[in-house]
Design an enzyme around this catalytic site. Structure first.
Site, short mmCIF file in Angstrom:
data_model
loop_
_atom_site.label_atom_id
_atom_site.label_comp_id
_atom_site.label_asym_id
_atom_site.label_seq_id
_atom_site.Cartn_x
_atom_site.Cartn_y
_atom_site.Cartn_z
N LYS A 100 0.81 -1.22 0.00
CA LYS A 100 0.00 0.00 0.00
C LYS A 100 0.85 1.27 0.00
O LYS A 100 0.40 2.33 -0.44
CB LYS A 100 -0.96 -0.01 1.18
CG LYS A 100 -1.99 -1.13 1.05
CD LYS A 100 -3.09 -1.06 2.07
CE LYS A 100 -4.20 -2.04 1.77
NZ LYS A 100 -3.80 -3.47 1.92
C1 LIG Z 1 -4.44 -4.52 1.38
C2 LIG Z 1 -3.70 -5.80 1.27
C3 LIG Z 1 -4.13 -6.83 0.41
C4 LIG Z 1 -5.40 -6.73 -0.41
O1 LIG Z 1 -5.29 -5.79 -1.46
P1 LIG Z 1 -6.61 -5.28 -2.21
O2 LIG Z 1 -6.14 -4.14 -3.04
O3 LIG Z 1 -7.56 -4.84 -1.13
O4 LIG Z 1 -7.14 -6.41 -3.00
C5 LIG Z 1 -3.35 -7.96 0.31
N1 LIG Z 1 -2.23 -8.11 1.05
C6 LIG Z 1 -1.79 -7.16 1.90
C7 LIG Z 1 -0.57 -7.40 2.71
C8 LIG Z 1 -2.52 -5.96 2.04
O5 LIG Z 1 -2.08 -5.01 2.90
#
Ligand SMILES: *Cc1c(COP(=O)(O)O)cnc(C)c1O
Length: 475
Positions: A117
Site C-alpha cells: 500500500k
Molecule cells: C491490502 C492488502 C491486500 C489486499 O489488497 P486489495 O487491493 O484490497 O485487494 C493484500 N495483502 C496485503 C498485505 C494488504 O495489505
C-alpha cells in the site's frame, strides 16, 4: 482526461477534482472515460525508460496519460520525490526475484510500512500536499484500519502541510508490530484512535461522521480508502515495471497472481491490461474469505455478513465485500451505468448478492479479460511458507503465500507467473513462526519498535466522542 461514475451519472470530472473525493455523488466509483491504449513503440520506449531512467520516470509517463490538470514539470517532480531509493530501498523500487520454476515474486513491500500500500499511498501524500497548497485548503483524513491501510496512510501523510490524519482501529486487534508501527508516530498531524470494538465498528463510525454533511464540510473531512482512483492509478505502474523485468521483448506475455481483498490491487492489473500490457492471466487469490473466488467460479457475487467474515492469518484480505469490484463489473458489462446501479445500488442493498452466471458477459471475465481465481486456507498458507523457506531459503508473508499457493495451480508453459509480494513476513511474525519455527528477519529500522513510546487515544465506539475529538484538534 475526464472521469465518469460507474453508476451512470452524466457528470464528468478532471483528475484533481476526484483526487480528494471518495465516492461519486451517485454512489459509484470513478473511472477514466476511456483507457489510453499503448502501442508497441510506446511499450518499447517505456521499457527503456524504466531500465535507463528508473521507476519514477516510468510512473510519470503513465500518470501523465491520466492527469492533465497538473503541469507536467510538477507531476514529474512529484513522481521523483515519491519513488526514491531512500524510501523504497532499491533502485528498481519493485525488484523481481525468482522463486521456482516459472514463478517470480515482485517485491512491493519494501516501503516505509512494509506493505504494498506504500507504493500508492506515498504518491497520494505528495499529490494531496500539492493540491491542497494550490487550493489553499486543509484536509482532515478520517479512516478505519485493521492494519496495513492505516499505517501506510500515516507514514504517507506525516508531516505534510494542510493534512491531519484521524485513524481509528479496533483496540487490541492488530498485530503487535502493526500497533507499534502506528502508535509510535509522534508527528503533530497524526492521531491514532483505538476504538473499543471490532473493525466494523470503526468503519461505522467513519461512515456516521461522513454522513453528517455539515460536520464534514465544516471540518474538511476526507478519506484515503482503496476506492480512491489515484491509489489505483499509482498501482498500474508496477505491473509495467514487473513486466519489463520479466521479459526481454514485447512479444512475450506474463501472468500475475494477486493476493486480493478489496480488489484494488488486481483492478490496477486490469487497467494495465486494458492499456495493452501483454498480460495473459490475472489470477485473483483469496483466503478463506472467498467472495471473489466464488464470483469468478460461479458468476454469483455474494457479499458476506460481518458474522460470516473469517478472521484469518492473512488479515488484510479479510473482507466481506470487495469495494473496487464494481469497477471491473462496469467494464465487464460494457460500461452500462444503469445496470451497475441496479446491481450494486439496489440488488446488493436488498438481497446482498447478484448472479451473472446466465449473462453472456460472464464468460468474458476469463476469455476476454483474462481473469482466473483460486483460494488458500490457513493450512495451505503454513505449508507454502514452510516450503518456500525450506526449499528456497525464502521467507514470505502470509498474504504472499496465498498468492504463491494459487499461482502454482495456474502456471502455463512458457509464460512467467509473477506473484505480487504484498507484505513482508515480519508484519505477521506469529504465523511465520508457526510455519517455520523461526522468527522472520526484521529490517534494522524496526528493531525494538514495540518498546517505543506510544501515542494513542482510547475511545468508546461513539460518534459524538469522535466528532468532539476532531473538533478539538482542529480549533
Ligand atoms: C491490502 C492488502 C491486500 C489486499 O489488497 P486489495 O487491493 O484490497 O485487494 C493484500 N495483502 C496485503 C498485505 C494488504 O495489505
Amino acid at each position: 482526461m475526464n472521469y465518469l461514475s460507474t453508476r451512470g451519472d452524466p457528470g464528468r470530472k478532471r483528475f484533481c477534482e476526484i483526487l480528494l473525493e471518495g465516492l461519486a455523488p451517485d454512489g459509484g466509483l470513478y473511472l477514466p472515460e476511456a483507457y489510453p491504449h499503448i502501442d508497441d513503440a510506446t511499450l518499447s520506449r517505456w521499457r527503456d525508460v524504466y531500465h535507463s531512467q528508473g521507476y519514477a520516470e516510468l510512473a510519470f509517463e503513465i500518470l501523465s496519460l491520466y492527469i492533465d490538470d497538473i503541469p507536467a514539470a510538477d507531476l514529474r517532480a512529484i513522481c521523483h520525490k515519491t519513488y526514491t531509493v531512500e524510501v523504497f530501498g532499491s533502485g528498481e523500487i519493485v525488484p523481481l526475484r525468482h522463486l521456482e520454476n516459472g514463478i517470480w515474486l515482485e517485491a512491493l513491500a519494501n516501503g516505509p510500512t512494509l506493505a504494498f500500500k506504500d507504493l500508492a499511498m506515498q504518491l497520494l501524500g505528495n499529490l494531496f500536499e500539492y493540491e491542497l497548497a494550490r487550493r489553499g485548503e486543509e484536509l482532515n483524513i478520517l479512516g478505519a484500519t485493521s492494519g496495513d491501510t492505516g499505517s501506510a496512510a500515516e507514514y504517507a501523510m506525516r508531516g505534510k502541510q494542510g493534512v491531519r490524519v484521524f485513524m481509528t482501529s479496533p483496540q487490541g486487534r492488530m498485530s503487535p508490530f502493526q500497533q507499534a508501527q502506528m502508535f509510535s508516530l509522534m508527528d503533530d498531524n497524526i492521531y491514532n484512535i483505538a476504538v473499543e470494538g471490532v473493525f466494523d465498528d470503526c468503519q461505522d463510525l467513519v461512515k456516521a461522521v461522513s454522513n453528517d454533511l455539515d460536520f464534514k464540510r465544516k471540518y474538511h473531512i476526507g478519506t484515503v480508502n482503496s476506492i480512491n482512483w489515484a491509489r489505483l492509478l499509482a498501482q498500474v505502474v508496477y505491473y509495467f515495471a514487473g513486466y519489463f523485468q520479466a521479459t526481454e521483448a514485447n512479444s512475450e506475455k506474463v501472468s500475475f497472481t494477486v493476493p486480493s481483498g478489496n480488489f484494488g490491487n488486481v483492478c490496477a492489473g486490469h487497467v494495465a491490461r486494458m492499456m495493452g500490457l501483454p498480460i495473459a492471466r490475472l489470477v485473483v487469490a483469496t483466503n478463506e474469505n472467498d467472495v471473489l473466488d466464488e464470483f469468478f467460479k460461479t458468476g454469483v457475487y455474494r457479499v458476506r455478513a460481518s458474522a460470516d467474515t473469517h478472521e484469518t492469518s492473512s488479515p488484510s484480505m479479510d473482507i466481506s465485500k470487495a469495494s473496487n469490484f464494481e469497477r471491473f463489473v462496469f467494464d465487464l458489462l460494457g460500461r452500462d451505468g444503469a445496470r451497475i446501479k441496479s446491481l450494486f445500488g439496489d440488488a446488493l442493498a436488498r438481497v446482498g448478492q447478484f448472479d451473472l452466471s446466465a449473462h453472456p458477459a460472464f464468460g468474458q471475465a476469463a476469455r476476454r479479460y483474462g481473469f482466473d481465481s483460486g483460494k488458500s486456507t490457513h493450512s495451505d498458507r503454513l505449508a507454502t511458507i514452510k516450503d518456500a523457506y525450506e526449499r528456497h531459503g525464502m521467507m514470505i508473508d502470509t498474504h504472499t503465500a496465498d498468492g504463491v499457493k494459487v499461482a502454482r495451480e495456474h502456471l502455463q508453459a512458457g509464460i512467467a507467473m509473477i506473484v505480487l509480494e504484498t507484505a513482508l513476513p515480519i508484519k505477521f511474525a506469529a504465523t511465520i513462526v508457526e510455519a517455520t519455527g523461526r522468527e522472520p528477519d526484521r529490517p534494522a529500522r524496526f528493531v525494538g519498535i514495540e518498546a517505543r513510546p506510544k501515542r494513542v487515544t482510547q475511545m468508546a465506539a461513539d460518534v459524538q466522542a469522535i466528532k468532539t475529538f476532531i473538533a478539538e484538534k482542529c480549533d
